[in-house]
Design a protein around this motif. Structure first.
Motif, PDB file in Angstrom:
ATOM      1  N   GLY A 197      10.767 -53.966   3.888  1.00  0.00           N
ATOM      2  CA  GLY A 197      10.211 -54.057   2.544  1.00  0.00           C
ATOM      3  C   GLY A 197       9.454 -52.801   2.179  1.00  0.00           C
ATOM      4  O   GLY A 197       9.537 -52.299   1.045  1.00  0.00           O
ATOM      5  N   ILE A 198       8.709 -52.256   3.143  1.00  0.00           N
ATOM      6  CA  ILE A 198       8.000 -50.988   2.939  1.00  0.00           C
ATOM      7  C   ILE A 198       8.999 -49.866   2.680  1.00  0.00           C
ATOM      8  O   ILE A 198       8.843 -49.054   1.760  1.00  0.00           O
ATOM      9  N   ARG A 199      10.046 -49.834   3.492  1.00  0.00           N
ATOM     10  CA  ARG A 199      11.045 -48.770   3.343  1.00  0.00           C
ATOM     11  C   ARG A 199      11.782 -48.884   2.009  1.00  0.00           C
ATOM     12  O   ARG A 199      12.060 -47.867   1.350  1.00  0.00           O
ATOM     13  N   LEU A 200      12.085 -50.113   1.598  1.00  0.00           N
ATOM     14  CA  LEU A 200      12.764 -50.307   0.324  1.00  0.00           C
ATOM     15  C   LEU A 200      11.887 -49.854  -0.842  1.00  0.00           C
ATOM     16  O   LEU A 200      12.358 -49.158  -1.757  1.00  0.00           O
ATOM     17  N   ALA A 201      10.604 -50.237  -0.826  1.00  0.00           N
ATOM     18  CA  ALA A 201       9.697 -49.819  -1.893  1.00  0.00           C
ATOM     19  C   ALA A 201       9.555 -48.302  -1.915  1.00  0.00           C
ATOM     20  O   ALA A 201       9.416 -47.689  -2.978  1.00  0.00           O
ATOM     21  N   THR A 202       9.614 -47.690  -0.738  1.00  0.00           N
ATOM     22  CA  THR A 202       9.591 -46.230  -0.657  1.00  0.00           C
ATOM     23  C   THR A 202      10.820 -45.634  -1.329  1.00  0.00           C
ATOM     24  O   THR A 202      10.725 -44.684  -2.111  1.00  0.00           O
ATOM     25  N   ARG A 203      11.965 -46.213  -1.043  1.00  0.00           N
ATOM     26  CA  ARG A 203      13.221 -45.717  -1.606  1.00  0.00           C
ATOM     27  C   ARG A 203      13.255 -45.851  -3.122  1.00  0.00           C
ATOM     28  O   ARG A 203      13.791 -44.987  -3.828  1.00  0.00           O
ATOM     29  N   LEU A 204      12.663 -46.918  -3.644  1.00  0.00           N
ATOM     30  CA  LEU A 204      12.702 -47.183  -5.081  1.00  0.00           C
ATOM     31  C   LEU A 204      11.604 -46.465  -5.848  1.00  0.00           C
ATOM     32  O   LEU A 204      11.621 -46.441  -7.090  1.00  0.00           O
ATOM     33  N   SER A 205      10.638 -45.892  -5.137  1.00  0.00           N
ATOM     34  CA  SER A 205       9.500 -45.258  -5.798  1.00  0.00           C
ATOM     35  C   SER A 205       9.794 -43.811  -6.153  1.00  0.00           C
ATOM     36  O   SER A 205      10.461 -43.090  -5.401  1.00  0.00           O
ATOM     37  N   ASP A 206       9.249 -43.379  -7.283  1.00  0.00           N
ATOM     38  CA  ASP A 206       9.356 -41.974  -7.685  1.00  0.00           C
ATOM     39  C   ASP A 206       8.173 -41.149  -7.199  1.00  0.00           C
ATOM     40  O   ASP A 206       8.173 -39.927  -7.329  1.00  0.00           O
ATOM     41  N   ASN A 207       7.145 -41.829  -6.672  1.00  0.00           N
ATOM     42  CA  ASN A 207       5.894 -41.141  -6.332  1.00  0.00           C
ATOM     43  C   ASN A 207       5.684 -40.945  -4.845  1.00  0.00           C
ATOM     44  O   ASN A 207       4.659 -40.422  -4.427  1.00  0.00           O
ATOM     45  N   HIS A 208       6.632 -41.364  -4.029  1.00  0.00           N
ATOM     46  CA  HIS A 208       6.440 -41.288  -2.583  1.00  0.00           C
ATOM     47  C   HIS A 208       6.559 -39.850  -2.100  1.00  0.00           C
ATOM     48  O   HIS A 208       7.370 -39.069  -2.576  1.00  0.00           O
ATOM     49  N   THR A 209       5.702 -39.504  -1.149  1.00  0.00           N
ATOM     50  CA  THR A 209       5.796 -38.210  -0.474  1.00  0.00           C
ATOM     51  C   THR A 209       6.021 -38.453   1.010  1.00  0.00           C
ATOM     52  O   THR A 209       5.740 -39.542   1.523  1.00  0.00           O
ATOM     53  N   ASP A 210       6.530 -37.449   1.699  1.00  0.00           N
ATOM     54  CA  ASP A 210       6.902 -37.624   3.099  1.00  0.00           C
ATOM     55  C   ASP A 210       5.709 -37.921   4.005  1.00  0.00           C
ATOM     56  O   ASP A 210       5.891 -38.399   5.122  1.00  0.00           O
ATOM     57  N   ASP A 211       4.491 -37.619   3.546  1.00  0.00           N
ATOM     58  CA  ASP A 211       3.322 -37.866   4.387  1.00  0.00           C
ATOM     59  C   ASP A 211       2.567 -39.135   3.986  1.00  0.00           C
ATOM     60  O   ASP A 211       1.475 -39.393   4.472  1.00  0.00           O
ATOM     61  N   LEU A 212       3.154 -39.952   3.096  1.00  0.00           N
ATOM     62  CA  LEU A 212       2.443 -41.138   2.614  1.00  0.00           C
ATOM     63  C   LEU A 212       2.347 -42.221   3.681  1.00  0.00           C
ATOM     64  O   LEU A 212       1.315 -42.870   3.820  1.00  0.00           O
ATOM     65  N   ALA A 213       3.425 -42.440   4.434  1.00  0.00           N
ATOM     66  CA  ALA A 213       3.466 -43.577   5.352  1.00  0.00           C
ATOM     67  C   ALA A 213       4.057 -43.170   6.695  1.00  0.00           C
ATOM     68  O   ALA A 213       4.953 -42.325   6.762  1.00  0.00           O
ATOM     69  N   LYS A 214       3.541 -43.777   7.747  1.00  0.00           N
ATOM     70  CA  LYS A 214       4.100 -43.540   9.073  1.00  0.00           C
ATOM     71  C   LYS A 214       3.955 -44.789   9.923  1.00  0.00           C
ATOM     72  O   LYS A 214       3.098 -45.655   9.676  1.00  0.00           O
ATOM     73  N   VAL A 215       4.819 -44.859  10.922  1.00  0.00           N
ATOM     74  CA  VAL A 215       4.828 -45.979  11.858  1.00  0.00           C
ATOM     75  C   VAL A 215       4.391 -45.477  13.223  1.00  0.00           C
ATOM     76  O   VAL A 215       4.872 -44.435  13.697  1.00  0.00           O
ATOM     77  N   PHE A 216       3.479 -46.212  13.856  1.00  0.00           N
ATOM     78  CA  PHE A 216       3.096 -45.946  15.242  1.00  0.00           C
ATOM     79  C   PHE A 216       3.749 -47.028  16.104  1.00  0.00           C
ATOM     80  O   PHE A 216       3.334 -48.189  16.067  1.00  0.00           O
ATOM     81  N   PHE A 217       4.772 -46.649  16.848  1.00  0.00           N
ATOM     82  CA  PHE A 217       5.474 -47.576  17.725  1.00  0.00           C
ATOM     83  C   PHE A 217       4.849 -47.482  19.115  1.00  0.00           C
ATOM     84  O   PHE A 217       5.007 -46.495  19.831  1.00  0.00           O
ATOM     85  N   VAL A 218       4.110 -48.515  19.479  1.00  0.00           N
ATOM     86  CA  VAL A 218       3.345 -48.531  20.718  1.00  0.00           C
ATOM     87  C   VAL A 218       4.161 -49.211  21.808  1.00  0.00           C
ATOM     88  O   VAL A 218       4.723 -50.295  21.604  1.00  0.00           O
ATOM     89  N   LYS A 219       4.232 -48.560  22.983  1.00  0.00           N
ATOM     90  CA  LYS A 219       5.036 -49.115  24.074  1.00  0.00           C
ATOM     91  C   LYS A 219       4.380 -48.794  25.406  1.00  0.00           C
ATOM     92  O   LYS A 219       3.568 -47.875  25.517  1.00  0.00           O
ATOM     93  N   ASN A 220       4.742 -49.582  26.393  1.00  0.00           N
ATOM     94  CA  ASN A 220       4.226 -49.362  27.743  1.00  0.00           C
ATOM     95  C   ASN A 220       5.342 -48.779  28.602  1.00  0.00           C
ATOM     96  O   ASN A 220       6.408 -49.376  28.753  1.00  0.00           O
ATOM     97  N   GLU A 221       5.075 -47.583  29.140  1.00  0.00           N
ATOM     98  CA  GLU A 221       6.044 -46.901  29.988  1.00  0.00           C
ATOM     99  C   GLU A 221       5.344 -46.410  31.247  1.00  0.00           C
ATOM    100  O   GLU A 221       4.327 -45.722  31.166  1.00  0.00           O
ATOM    101  N   ASN A 222       5.894 -46.778  32.403  1.00  0.00           N
ATOM    102  CA  ASN A 222       5.331 -46.335  33.681  1.00  0.00           C
ATOM    103  C   ASN A 222       3.849 -46.654  33.783  1.00  0.00           C
ATOM    104  O   ASN A 222       3.025 -45.824  34.185  1.00  0.00           O
ATOM    105  N   SER A 223       3.500 -47.878  33.373  1.00  0.00           N
ATOM    106  CA  SER A 223       2.126 -48.392  33.447  1.00  0.00           C
ATOM    107  C   SER A 223       1.159 -47.631  32.557  1.00  0.00           C
ATOM    108  O   SER A 223      -0.057 -47.684  32.758  1.00  0.00           O
TER     109      SER A 223
END
Length: 374
Positions: free
Chosen positions: A308-334
């Motif tokens: 939904g966030i990505r779709l609203a981004t696609r449909l918006s005329d005001n979005h900039t590349d630095d407006l939104a980001k995702v932090f994907f948190v994961k556990n690797e090697n403890s």
């Protein structure tokens, strides 16, 4: 006055991690890997208030975490550093300890300021430049009534569980002072008949439950707030007869619509108890709130919210590349690691790491092949 960075050293899951926040920051990942840790660090900051000291209080109105020994990274427990750092536009603040002596002198449940900035500056930041809303994952579902608030962070404070939402909504109807001042504010729902924010709150809720309207009420002498909901058949009913999704989401939509430019909204699991369409529309409203110059920080398990966030981004005329980001948190090697995925102006992501909202694709492949793919 935006939060620019969160710097964590040996705080809970993170041995060393910096989060450079955007207007919209989305934390996601598996259970118990540290998605909420950065949010907890912010909540510790906001609940400390700094009225009588410059210390961070790890237990308070927003979060209760325990003692310092509970938050010092267990895998790095012998390291004599623990730091929570928060950077704003013009000021950087750090609390914790960096030497064995400071660690020995540390309180059981407070962290000292360890850089040279005055706590009065921190107090100024909190009291004069922005308001916050924080909704935890542990929100209240449908109830017959709620007690009225006795103290609040500000006049539109909804409570960490959304417990004051009905009281705030009733005041919106009565006073009618909360309106969209910017004609370009896309949070005003297309179906809204006026610029009153309550009307748009109700309209966005109808994306989740079409045809339903709300009547929030308070009884001051009884110290209660209660809500009745009118379904499409026109018969008013209690909230408990409508379902969990509606009540869980009402505080989320209210927080997003009421926020003014410069405010901060932090929401954990906004998708709770919602069907996929409702989650998608909630994601759209989240992005539109960031476009209204509100800093939004969410933690989610939902690919529907993300899309939904990505779709609203696609449909918006005001979005900039630095407006939104995702932090994907994961556990690797403890160790807890973070992949940073900026959302492009077309709703695109730079990569799709293993384990990042890929379960549906894996399940479909398993169904087609008849072989379990994990």
């Amino acid at each position: 006055m935006n939060i620019k960075k969160i710097n964590l050293t040996n705080f809970k899951a993170y041995q060393s991690q910096t989060f450079e926040l955007s207007k919209l920051s989305v934390f996601c990942g598996s259970n118990s890997v540290g998605k909420s840790t950065a949010i907890q660090a912010l909540c510790i900051f906001f609940q400390s208030k700094f009225n009588d000291s410059d210390t961070l209080k790890i237990n308070g109105d927003l979060v209760t975490i325990g003692e310092i020994s509970d938050v010092h990274n267990h895998s790095n427990r012998n390291d004599d550093q623990l730091i929570i750092g928060i950077d704003f536009n013009q000021i950087s603040l750090q609390w914790g300890y960096t030497t064995p002596k400071q660690r020995d002198e540390a309180s059981l449940n407070e962290l000292r300021l360890i850089n040279t900035r005055s706590p009065s500056i921190t107090n100024f930041l909190l009291n004069n430049n922005f308001k916050i809303q924080y909704l935890s994952a542990d929100r209240f579902g449908p109830k017959d009534n709620f007690p009225l608030s006795q103290h609040a962070f500000h006049s539109n404070w909804l409570g960490t569980k959304g417990e004051f939402t009905i009281e705030v909504l009733q005041r919106l109807i009565e006073v009618k002072t909360e309106r969209f001042n910017d004609v370009n504010d896309q949070r005003k729902h297309p179906a809204a008949r006026s610029i009153d924010k309550f009307v748009s709150i109700e309209a966005w809720m109808q994306e989740i439950a079409p045809g339903y309207t709300i009547t929030p009420q308070t009884i001051g002498k009884a110290n209660v707030a209660f809500n009745t909901i009118t379904p499409p058949n026109g018969m008013q009913t209690r909230s408990i007869n409508v379902g969990y999704g509606y009540s869980y989401t009402l505080s989320v939509v209210t927080a997003l619509i009421l926020a003014s430019a410069g405010d901060i909204v932090i929401i954990e699991s906004p998708e709770a108890h919602l069907h996929p369409r409702g989650q998608s529309y909630l994601g759209r409203l989240i992005l539109l709130t960031a476009l209204a110059n509100v800093q939004v920080i969410i933690e989610t398990h939902s690919d529907h919210v993300l899309n939904g966030i990505r779709l609203a981004t696609r449909l918006s005329d005001n979005h900039t590349d630095d407006l939104a980001k995702v932090f994907f948190v994961k556990n690797e090697n403890s160790q807890t690691n973070v992949d940073i995925l900026p959302i492009g102006a077309k709703g695109d992501l730079p990569s799709w790491p293993a384990g990042f909202f890929d379960q549906q694709a894996l399940d479909i492949r398993s169904i087609i092949s008849g072989v379990s793919i994990s």
